[in-house]
Design a protein around this motif. Structure first.
Motif, PDB file in Angstrom:
ATOM      1  N   PRO A  77     -42.521  -1.585  70.441  1.00  0.00           N
ATOM      2  CA  PRO A  77     -43.403  -0.422  70.231  1.00  0.00           C
ATOM      3  C   PRO A  77     -44.889  -0.747  70.320  1.00  0.00           C
ATOM      4  CG  PRO A  77     -41.593  -0.361  68.682  1.00  0.00           C
ATOM      5  CD  PRO A  77     -41.487  -1.681  69.395  1.00  0.00           C
ATOM      6  N   GLU A  78     -45.295  -1.919  69.802  1.00  0.00           N
ATOM      7  CA  GLU A  78     -46.716  -2.277  69.855  1.00  0.00           C
ATOM      8  C   GLU A  78     -47.186  -2.431  71.301  1.00  0.00           C
ATOM      9  OE1 GLU A  78     -44.438  -3.787  68.048  1.00  0.00           O
ATOM     10  OE2 GLU A  78     -45.020  -3.357  65.973  1.00  0.00           O
ATOM     11  N   THR A 128     -46.916  12.816  68.799  1.00  0.00           N
ATOM     12  CA  THR A 128     -46.549  11.622  69.567  1.00  0.00           C
ATOM     13  C   THR A 128     -47.739  10.676  69.689  1.00  0.00           C
ATOM     14  OG1 THR A 128     -44.823  12.754  70.846  1.00  0.00           O
ATOM     15  CG2 THR A 128     -45.759  10.757  71.796  1.00  0.00           C
ATOM     16  N   VAL A 152     -43.158   8.534  76.747  1.00  0.00           N
ATOM     17  CA  VAL A 152     -43.332   7.271  76.040  1.00  0.00           C
ATOM     18  C   VAL A 152     -42.052   6.435  76.084  1.00  0.00           C
ATOM     19  CG1 VAL A 152     -43.760   6.238  73.768  1.00  0.00           C
ATOM     20  CG2 VAL A 152     -45.134   8.177  74.542  1.00  0.00           C
ATOM     21  N   THR A 207     -49.746   4.181  63.529  1.00  0.00           N
ATOM     22  CA  THR A 207     -48.828   3.205  62.933  1.00  0.00           C
ATOM     23  C   THR A 207     -48.742   1.914  63.729  1.00  0.00           C
ATOM     24  OG1 THR A 207     -46.592   2.850  62.084  1.00  0.00           O
ATOM     25  CG2 THR A 207     -46.762   4.178  64.064  1.00  0.00           C
ATOM     26  N   HIS A 208     -48.689   1.982  65.043  1.00  0.00           N
ATOM     27  CA  HIS A 208     -48.502   0.770  65.829  1.00  0.00           C
ATOM     28  C   HIS A 208     -49.810   0.051  66.135  1.00  0.00           C
ATOM     29  CE1 HIS A 208     -44.278   1.189  66.029  1.00  0.00           C
ATOM     30  NE2 HIS A 208     -44.296   2.304  66.735  1.00  0.00           N
ATOM     31  N   LEU A 225     -48.129   7.713  66.673  1.00  0.00           N
ATOM     32  CA  LEU A 225     -47.742   6.387  67.153  1.00  0.00           C
ATOM     33  C   LEU A 225     -48.952   5.454  67.195  1.00  0.00           C
ATOM     34  CD1 LEU A 225     -45.215   7.198  70.033  1.00  0.00           C
ATOM     35  CD2 LEU A 225     -44.721   6.424  67.715  1.00  0.00           C
ATOM     36  N   TYR A 226     -50.082   5.997  67.563  1.00  0.00           N
ATOM     37  CA  TYR A 226     -51.326   5.216  67.609  1.00  0.00           C
ATOM     38  C   TYR A 226     -51.671   4.677  66.223  1.00  0.00           C
ATOM     39  CZ  TYR A 226     -56.351   4.339  68.426  1.00  0.00           C
ATOM     40  OH  TYR A 226     -57.594   3.784  68.520  1.00  0.00           O
ATOM     41  N   TRP A 247     -43.603  17.849  71.630  1.00  0.00           N
ATOM     42  CA  TRP A 247     -43.305  16.696  70.783  1.00  0.00           C
ATOM     43  C   TRP A 247     -42.213  15.870  71.477  1.00  0.00           C
ATOM     44  CZ3 TRP A 247     -42.295  17.429  64.799  1.00  0.00           C
ATOM     45  CH2 TRP A 247     -42.200  16.172  64.194  1.00  0.00           C
ATOM     46  N   LEU A 295     -42.500  12.391  74.017  1.00  0.00           N
ATOM     47  CA  LEU A 295     -41.639  11.268  73.652  1.00  0.00           C
ATOM     48  C   LEU A 295     -40.879  10.776  74.875  1.00  0.00           C
ATOM     49  CD1 LEU A 295     -40.013  11.965  70.153  1.00  0.00           C
ATOM     50  CD2 LEU A 295     -41.703  10.231  70.771  1.00  0.00           C
ATOM     51  N   LEU A 353     -47.526   1.024  72.932  1.00  0.00           N
ATOM     52  CA  LEU A 353     -48.787   1.689  72.606  1.00  0.00           C
ATOM     53  C   LEU A 353     -49.885   1.283  73.578  1.00  0.00           C
ATOM     54  CD1 LEU A 353     -50.453   3.499  70.729  1.00  0.00           C
ATOM     55  CD2 LEU A 353     -51.013   1.442  69.423  1.00  0.00           C
ATOM     56  N   THR A 396     -40.365   2.064  77.176  1.00  0.00           N
ATOM     57  CA  THR A 396     -39.665   1.130  76.289  1.00  0.00           C
ATOM     58  C   THR A 396     -38.715   0.212  77.039  1.00  0.00           C
ATOM     59  OG1 THR A 396     -37.848   2.685  75.849  1.00  0.00           O
ATOM     60  CG2 THR A 396     -39.774   2.801  74.392  1.00  0.00           C
TER      61      THR A 396
END
Length: 273
Positions: free
Chosen positions: A6-7, A250, A178, A257-258, A254-255, A171, A175, A10, A182
Motif C-alpha cells: 500500500p505504501e 479514496t 487504485v 494513513t499510508h 489513503l494518503y 468511492w 478504488l 500511494l 496493487t
C-alpha cells in the motif's frame, strides 16, 4: 510475487496524478474521447446482458470490461483522476490550475466520445431507425428519464439522493483505479480492479461518465429529458458527488494513513544507518 504494498501504491497514485496533469490538451481530448466511448460500449454491453438474462447482476458482472480497457491502455477517466491528481497537488508536484485543466478537457472528450458512440449504436441497434423495439434502446430511454426526471420530481430530496449515489459510486470507481496499482501483472490488475467496479454498478449508483452516454443517448432516442434537466438534475451534482467520493474517501484517506507509514519507515531506516 507481484503484489505491491500500500505504501508503494500511494506513491504510484501521486505520480499517476502528476503524469495526468501534465498531459497536453490533444492527449487529454483523445484519451478522454476514447475513455468515454469505451465506457459507453461497456454500458450497452451490460444492458444487453441484463436484457438477455433478466438478471441485473449479470450486467454488473460484465460491465467492468470497459474500465479494464481504459486503465490498461492508459486512457483518461475523469472520475478516476478525482482521486489521483489532488494528491499530486497536495505534494506540490502540480498546480490546481493543471488539475482543473485536466478535468475540463477530459470531460469535453468524454462527452464527445459518448455522443459519437450513441449515434453509432442507434444506427446499429435499430437498423438506422427501422427497428423500434430494441430492448437496449428502450432501457437507455427509461434510464435517462429515471436519472433526471426521477430526481427532479421529488425536489430537494432528489438532489440529496443523486449526490449521495454519486459519492458512493466514485468511492468504488477510484478504488478500482487504485487497486489496479496493487499488482504488477496484467491478470492481477484485471482481477483487482474488477471487484469495486462490479460493486458500484450492481447497486445502481451514479457515475458521471456513464451518464454522459446514457442521458444524451436517451434524449437522442426519444426520452422526455431536457438539456437543463440533464445537467441540473444529474450531470453537475453527479460530477460534484463523484469528486467528493473520489478525493475524500479514496484519495485523502489513503494518503493520510499510508503517507504517515511511509514517512515513519523512512525515519527508521535513517536511524538504523
Amino acid at each position: 510475487m507481484d503484489f505491491v504494498k500500500p505504501e508503494q501504491v500511494l506513491e504510484q497514485m501521486v505520480q499517476a496524478g502528476a503524469n495526468k496533469a501534465n498531459l497536453s490538451i490533444k492527449d487529454l481530448l483523445i484519451r478522454g474521447f476514447l475513455g468515454g466511448a469505451i465506457l459507453a460500449f461497456a454500458t450497452t454491453f451490460a444492458f444487453t446482458a441484463t436484457a438477455q438474462t433478466k438478471l441485473g447482476l449479470v450486467g454488473a458482472v460484465v460491465f467492468p470490461v470497459g474500465f479494464v480497457m481504459i486503465v490498461l491502455l492508459g486512457l483518461e477517466l475523469v472520475t478516476g483522476s478525482f482521486a489521483l491528481i489532488p494528491l499530486a497537488v497536495l505534494e506540490k508536484r502540480v498546480t490546481v490550475r493543471q488539475m482543473l485543466n485536466n478535468f475540463w478537457w477530459v470531460i469535453v472528450g468524454h462527452v464527445a466520445g459518448s455522443i459519437a458512440y450513441a449515434a453509432l449504436f442507434y444506427a446499429a441497434a435499430t437498423n438506422f431507425g427501422h427497428v423500434s423495439d430494441n430492448a437496449v434502446v428502450q432501457t437507455i430511454i427509461k434510464a435517462a428519464e429515471t436519472k433526471t426526471n426521477g430526481y427532479s420530481g421529488i425536489g430537494f430530496d432528489g438532489m440529496v439522493a443523486v449526490f449521495s449515489k454519486a459519492i458512493l459510486c466514485n468511492w468504488m470507481v477510484t478504488l478500482g483505479a487504485v487497486m489496479a496499482m496493487t499488482s504488477q501483472s496484467t491478470l492481477g490488475k484485471i482481477a483487482a480492479m474488477w471487484l469495486p467496479i462490479l460493486t458500484f454498478f450492481a447497486q445502481g449508483f451514479e457515475h458521471a461518465v456513464v451518464n454522459m452516454f446514457v442521458i444524451p443517448a436517451g434524449m437522442m432516442y426519444g426520452a422526455n429529458v431536457t438539456l437543463s434537466g440533464w445537467w441540473l438534475w444529474n450531470q453537475i451534482p453527479v460530477l460534484l458527488g463523484n469528486f467528493v467520493g473520489g478525493v475524500l474517501f479514496t484519495g485523502i484517506f489513503l494518503y493520510l494513513t499510508h503517507l504517515k507509514k511511509g514517512a515513519d519507515a523512512g525515519k527508521k531506516q535513517s536511524k538504523a544507518a
